[in-house]
Structure formats: C-alpha cells, structure tokens
Design a protein around this motif. Structure first.
Motif, PDB file in Angstrom:
ATOM      1  N   GLU A  30      -1.551   4.594  10.429  1.00  0.00           N
ATOM      2  CA  GLU A  30      -1.027   5.849   9.878  1.00  0.00           C
ATOM      3  C   GLU A  30      -1.136   5.877   8.355  1.00  0.00           C
ATOM      4  OE1 GLU A  30      -0.234   8.347  11.696  1.00  0.00           O
ATOM      5  OE2 GLU A  30       0.180   7.498  13.654  1.00  0.00           O
ATOM      6  N   ILE A  31      -2.307   5.549   7.841  1.00  0.00           N
ATOM      7  CA  ILE A  31      -2.581   5.547   6.405  1.00  0.00           C
ATOM      8  C   ILE A  31      -3.611   6.633   6.127  1.00  0.00           C
ATOM      9  CG2 ILE A  31      -3.570   4.217   4.484  1.00  0.00           C
ATOM     10  CD1 ILE A  31      -1.014   2.899   5.314  1.00  0.00           C
ATOM     11  N   GLU A  32      -3.330   7.459   5.126  1.00  0.00           N
ATOM     12  CA  GLU A  32      -4.273   8.499   4.721  1.00  0.00           C
ATOM     13  C   GLU A  32      -4.660   8.256   3.271  1.00  0.00           C
ATOM     14  OE1 GLU A  32      -2.278  12.238   5.299  1.00  0.00           O
ATOM     15  OE2 GLU A  32      -1.504  11.572   7.232  1.00  0.00           O
ATOM     16  N   GLY A  33      -5.955   8.210   3.001  1.00  0.00           N
ATOM     17  CA  GLY A  33      -6.436   8.015   1.644  1.00  0.00           C
ATOM     18  C   GLY A  33      -7.073   6.652   1.455  1.00  0.00           C
ATOM     19  N   SER A  34      -7.624   6.455   0.279  1.00  0.00           N
ATOM     20  CA  SER A  34      -8.324   5.223  -0.055  1.00  0.00           C
ATOM     21  C   SER A  34      -7.324   4.124  -0.427  1.00  0.00           C
ATOM     22  CB  SER A  34      -9.273   5.469  -1.224  1.00  0.00           C
ATOM     23  OG  SER A  34      -9.893   4.271  -1.602  1.00  0.00           O
ATOM     24  N   THR A  35      -7.555   2.920   0.097  1.00  0.00           N
ATOM     25  CA  THR A  35      -6.653   1.793  -0.163  1.00  0.00           C
ATOM     26  C   THR A  35      -7.330   0.667  -0.940  1.00  0.00           C
ATOM     27  OG1 THR A  35      -7.220   0.734   1.939  1.00  0.00           O
ATOM     28  CG2 THR A  35      -5.335   2.255   1.950  1.00  0.00           C
ATOM     29  N   ASP A  36      -8.513   0.941  -1.496  1.00  0.00           N
ATOM     30  CA  ASP A  36      -9.240  -0.144  -2.153  1.00  0.00           C
ATOM     31  C   ASP A  36      -9.910   0.254  -3.471  1.00  0.00           C
ATOM     32  OD1 ASP A  36     -11.207   1.493  -1.140  1.00  0.00           O
ATOM     33  OD2 ASP A  36     -12.290  -0.097  -0.100  1.00  0.00           O
ATOM     34  N   LYS A  37      -9.369   1.288  -4.125  1.00  0.00           N
ATOM     35  CA  LYS A  37      -9.933   1.727  -5.405  1.00  0.00           C
ATOM     36  C   LYS A  37      -8.824   1.902  -6.434  1.00  0.00           C
ATOM     37  CE  LYS A  37     -13.831   4.227  -3.368  1.00  0.00           C
ATOM     38  NZ  LYS A  37     -13.736   3.549  -2.107  1.00  0.00           N
ATOM     39  N   LEU A  38      -9.060   1.430  -7.647  1.00  0.00           N
ATOM     40  CA  LEU A  38      -8.082   1.566  -8.719  1.00  0.00           C
ATOM     41  C   LEU A  38      -7.738   3.035  -8.931  1.00  0.00           C
ATOM     42  CD1 LEU A  38      -6.469   0.043 -10.878  1.00  0.00           C
ATOM     43  CD2 LEU A  38      -8.398   0.383 -12.424  1.00  0.00           C
TER      44      LEU A  38
ATOM     45  N   LYS B 178      -1.174   7.573   1.511  1.00  0.00           N
ATOM     46  CA  LYS B 178       0.109   7.872   2.141  1.00  0.00           C
ATOM     47  C   LYS B 178       0.235   7.076   3.425  1.00  0.00           C
ATOM     48  CE  LYS B 178       0.492  12.537   0.319  1.00  0.00           C
ATOM     49  NZ  LYS B 178       0.619  13.947   0.645  1.00  0.00           N
ATOM     50  N   TYR B 179       1.479   6.672   3.694  1.00  0.00           N
ATOM     51  CA  TYR B 179       1.824   5.963   4.926  1.00  0.00           C
ATOM     52  C   TYR B 179       2.926   6.749   5.596  1.00  0.00           C
ATOM     53  CZ  TYR B 179       4.674   2.840   7.782  1.00  0.00           C
ATOM     54  OH  TYR B 179       5.421   2.310   8.806  1.00  0.00           O
ATOM     55  N   HIS B 180       2.903   6.785   6.925  1.00  0.00           N
ATOM     56  CA  HIS B 180       4.069   7.307   7.632  1.00  0.00           C
ATOM     57  C   HIS B 180       4.197   6.637   8.986  1.00  0.00           C
ATOM     58  CE1 HIS B 180       1.330   9.975   9.900  1.00  0.00           C
ATOM     59  NE2 HIS B 180       2.315  10.062  10.771  1.00  0.00           N
ATOM     60  N   PHE B 181       5.434   6.518   9.402  1.00  0.00           N
ATOM     61  CA  PHE B 181       5.748   6.076  10.757  1.00  0.00           C
ATOM     62  C   PHE B 181       6.740   7.082  11.307  1.00  0.00           C
ATOM     63  CE2 PHE B 181       8.639   3.841  13.669  1.00  0.00           C
ATOM     64  CZ  PHE B 181       7.740   3.700  14.714  1.00  0.00           C
ATOM     65  N   GLN B 182       6.264   7.908  12.227  1.00  0.00           N
ATOM     66  CA  GLN B 182       7.057   8.993  12.793  1.00  0.00           C
ATOM     67  C   GLN B 182       7.781   9.697  11.639  1.00  0.00           C
ATOM     68  OE1 GLN B 182       9.342   7.145  15.952  1.00  0.00           O
ATOM     69  NE2 GLN B 182       7.503   6.743  17.136  1.00  0.00           N
ATOM     70  N   ASP B 183       9.057  10.019  11.813  1.00  0.00           N
ATOM     71  CA  ASP B 183       9.819  10.565  10.694  1.00  0.00           C
ATOM     72  C   ASP B 183      10.758   9.495  10.141  1.00  0.00           C
ATOM     73  OD1 ASP B 183      10.409  12.670   8.897  1.00  0.00           O
ATOM     74  OD2 ASP B 183      12.307  13.016   9.947  1.00  0.00           O
ATOM     75  N   VAL B 184      10.548   8.264  10.560  1.00  0.00           N
ATOM     76  CA  VAL B 184      11.397   7.153  10.131  1.00  0.00           C
ATOM     77  C   VAL B 184      11.089   6.763   8.687  1.00  0.00           C
ATOM     78  CG1 VAL B 184      11.961   4.721  10.561  1.00  0.00           C
ATOM     79  CG2 VAL B 184      11.679   6.302  12.487  1.00  0.00           C
ATOM     80  N   HIS B 185       9.798   6.698   8.343  1.00  0.00           N
ATOM     81  CA  HIS B 185       9.414   6.269   6.997  1.00  0.00           C
ATOM     82  C   HIS B 185       8.126   6.961   6.577  1.00  0.00           C
ATOM     83  CE1 HIS B 185       8.188   2.775   4.106  1.00  0.00           C
ATOM     84  NE2 HIS B 185       8.700   3.798   3.454  1.00  0.00           N
ATOM     85  N   ARG B 186       8.166   7.533   5.385  1.00  0.00           N
ATOM     86  CA  ARG B 186       6.977   8.108   4.745  1.00  0.00           C
ATOM     87  C   ARG B 186       6.977   7.660   3.294  1.00  0.00           C
ATOM     88  NH1 ARG B 186       9.374  12.828   6.752  1.00  0.00           N
ATOM     89  NH2 ARG B 186       9.763  13.498   4.615  1.00  0.00           N
ATOM     90  N   CYS B 187       5.798   7.346   2.759  1.00  0.00           N
ATOM     91  CA  CYS B 187       5.714   7.008   1.346  1.00  0.00           C
ATOM     92  C   CYS B 187       4.314   7.295   0.821  1.00  0.00           C
ATOM     93  CB  CYS B 187       6.116   5.563   1.073  1.00  0.00           C
ATOM     94  SG  CYS B 187       5.096   4.322   1.875  1.00  0.00           S
ATOM     95  N   LYS B 188       4.236   7.392  -0.492  1.00  0.00           N
ATOM     96  CA  LYS B 188       2.957   7.596  -1.176  1.00  0.00           C
ATOM     97  C   LYS B 188       2.822   6.499  -2.216  1.00  0.00           C
ATOM     98  CE  LYS B 188       0.893  10.893  -4.348  1.00  0.00           C
ATOM     99  NZ  LYS B 188       1.059  12.224  -4.907  1.00  0.00           N
ATOM    100  N   MET B 189       1.690   5.797  -2.177  1.00  0.00           N
ATOM    101  CA  MET B 189       1.416   4.678  -3.072  1.00  0.00           C
ATOM    102  C   MET B 189       0.251   5.022  -3.993  1.00  0.00           C
ATOM    103  SD  MET B 189       3.384   2.300  -1.766  1.00  0.00           S
ATOM    104  CE  MET B 189       4.062   1.684  -0.243  1.00  0.00           C
ATOM    105  N   LYS B 190       0.291   4.468  -5.194  1.00  0.00           N
ATOM    106  CA  LYS B 190      -0.831   4.556  -6.119  1.00  0.00           C
ATOM    107  C   LYS B 190      -1.248   3.137  -6.470  1.00  0.00           C
ATOM    108  CE  LYS B 190      -2.478   6.393 -10.470  1.00  0.00           C
ATOM    109  NZ  LYS B 190      -2.247   7.335 -11.548  1.00  0.00           N
ATOM    110  N   ILE B 191      -2.537   2.861  -6.399  1.00  0.00           N
ATOM    111  CA  ILE B 191      -3.043   1.530  -6.735  1.00  0.00           C
ATOM    112  C   ILE B 191      -3.177   1.453  -8.251  1.00  0.00           C
ATOM    113  CG2 ILE B 191      -4.915  -0.124  -6.425  1.00  0.00           C
ATOM    114  CD1 ILE B 191      -5.487   1.388  -3.727  1.00  0.00           C
ATOM    115  N   THR B 192      -2.305   0.670  -8.882  1.00  0.00           N
ATOM    116  CA  THR B 192      -2.258   0.607 -10.347  1.00  0.00           C
ATOM    117  C   THR B 192      -2.954  -0.622 -10.926  1.00  0.00           C
ATOM    118  OG1 THR B 192      -0.085  -0.449 -10.305  1.00  0.00           O
ATOM    119  CG2 THR B 192      -0.133   1.966 -10.463  1.00  0.00           C
ATOM    120  N   GLU B 193      -3.158  -1.647 -10.104  1.00  0.00           N
ATOM    121  CA  GLU B 193      -3.921  -2.827 -10.534  1.00  0.00           C
ATOM    122  C   GLU B 193      -4.778  -3.284  -9.372  1.00  0.00           C
ATOM    123  OE1 GLU B 193      -2.203  -6.153 -12.822  1.00  0.00           O
ATOM    124  OE2 GLU B 193      -0.359  -4.971 -12.857  1.00  0.00           O
ATOM    125  N   LEU B 194      -6.016  -3.629  -9.683  1.00  0.00           N
ATOM    126  CA  LEU B 194      -6.939  -4.115  -8.673  1.00  0.00           C
ATOM    127  C   LEU B 194      -7.861  -5.112  -9.365  1.00  0.00           C
ATOM    128  CD1 LEU B 194      -7.313  -3.365  -5.653  1.00  0.00           C
ATOM    129  CD2 LEU B 194      -9.146  -1.843  -6.369  1.00  0.00           C
TER     130      LEU B 194
END
Length: 163
Positions: free
Chosen positions: A33-41, A46-62
């Motif tokens: 349940e991941i939407e978007g690129s997870t390997d670029k600076l 975005k991650y979600h698990f049902q309506d239990v947990h949702r979050c948005k991450m930004k890759i700040t160091e790679l």
C-alpha cells in the motif's frame, strides 16, 4: 537525558549495496500500500493501511549504500488522539560494515515512549525491520502487508476494532 528515540539494529550476510537496495524497495518489506517513488532523493510517497494508519514521507537523504532518511510530512492514526505524533519525525536507516557483515541501524527519530502510539509503533517497526526487511535482504522475500492485509498482531487487532 537518555535518547528515547526508537531504534533497532540488524546484521546481515549481504553487502551494503544489497541492504541499501532492499531498504529502498519499501513495497517488498513494509507494505504493498505504497504510492509514489521510494528510491529517489526528494521523492515523496504515501503509505496507508485501511483507515488505521496513513502517512506521507519525503526522502531527505539518500547516500548510496550508507544512509536513507525519510521525513514524515503527514500522519493519521485511527487509534490516537494526537494526529501529529509522527509529523516532523525522521525515519533513518544507517548502513555500515561490521565484523564482515552489514549492519543496518534503524532509528525513528522523534518516536518516543511518551507518544500514545509508541507501543504499537515499536512492535510494528521491530517486526518490519528485524523480520521483514532482514528476510528481504537475506533471502529476497520480505513479510510485507498485502493490499488491505494486516501483517503485525497490532494491525490485526486494530483492523478488526479490537484495541
């Protein structure tokens, strides 16, 4: 005062490059349940698990084969009063050689015992890092969440309403 950020460490019989590549393959160790690129600076995902947990991450160091850092930009838990508990925290993977093996030191900087989500998050991160990510690195298969399918015991309880 003692640092209270959540940390856990694993040691694997693979190269730092193999560990780095696996960390950035988030769908294969955390969740489908991941939407978007997870390997670029500077990429965001975005991650979600049902309506239990949702979050948005930004890759700040790679830093290839050495370090990955995600900044939590948005967060929602269905089971906490304070929806900002993760906002502004950092999820850090530090990779190094140790005794002929590769060590991955995981820190969720800002995830502290005072947080309402701490116990659930501690248990989940422990399982995802020590089991799923480790398995992905070592044998090529993580224990990821399938689409809408809980992986950890706490996710099973939360998704069924048994809190």
């Amino acid at each position: 005062m003692k640092n209270q950020d959540f940390t856990t460490t694993i040691l694997v019989n693979k190269t730092p490059k193999q560990a780095f590549d696996a960390i950035n393959n988030v769908r294969d160790w955390w969740s489908e349940e991941i939407e978007g690129s997870t390997d670029k600076l500077n990429a965001e995902f975005k991650y979600h698990f049902q309506d239990v947990h949702r979050c948005k991450m930004k890759i700040t160091e790679l830093v290839p084969n050495k370090k990955v850092v995600w900044l939590v930009e948005e967060n929602h838990f269905s089971f906490t009063k304070d929806q900002n508990e993760w906002v502004g925290t950092k999820i850090i993977f530090e990779i190094s050689k140790k005794d002929g093996k590769t060590e991955i030191h995981f820190t969720h900087q800002g995830l502290v015992p005072a947080y309402e989500c701490y116990k659930i998050c501690q248990d989940a991160w422990t399982q995802y890092i020590q089991e799923s990510l480790k398995n992905l690195i070592e044998i090529g298969k993580g224990k990821t969440n399938g689409k809408e399918k809980p992986q950890t015991e706490n996710e099973r309880k939360l998704s069924s309403g048994k809190n």
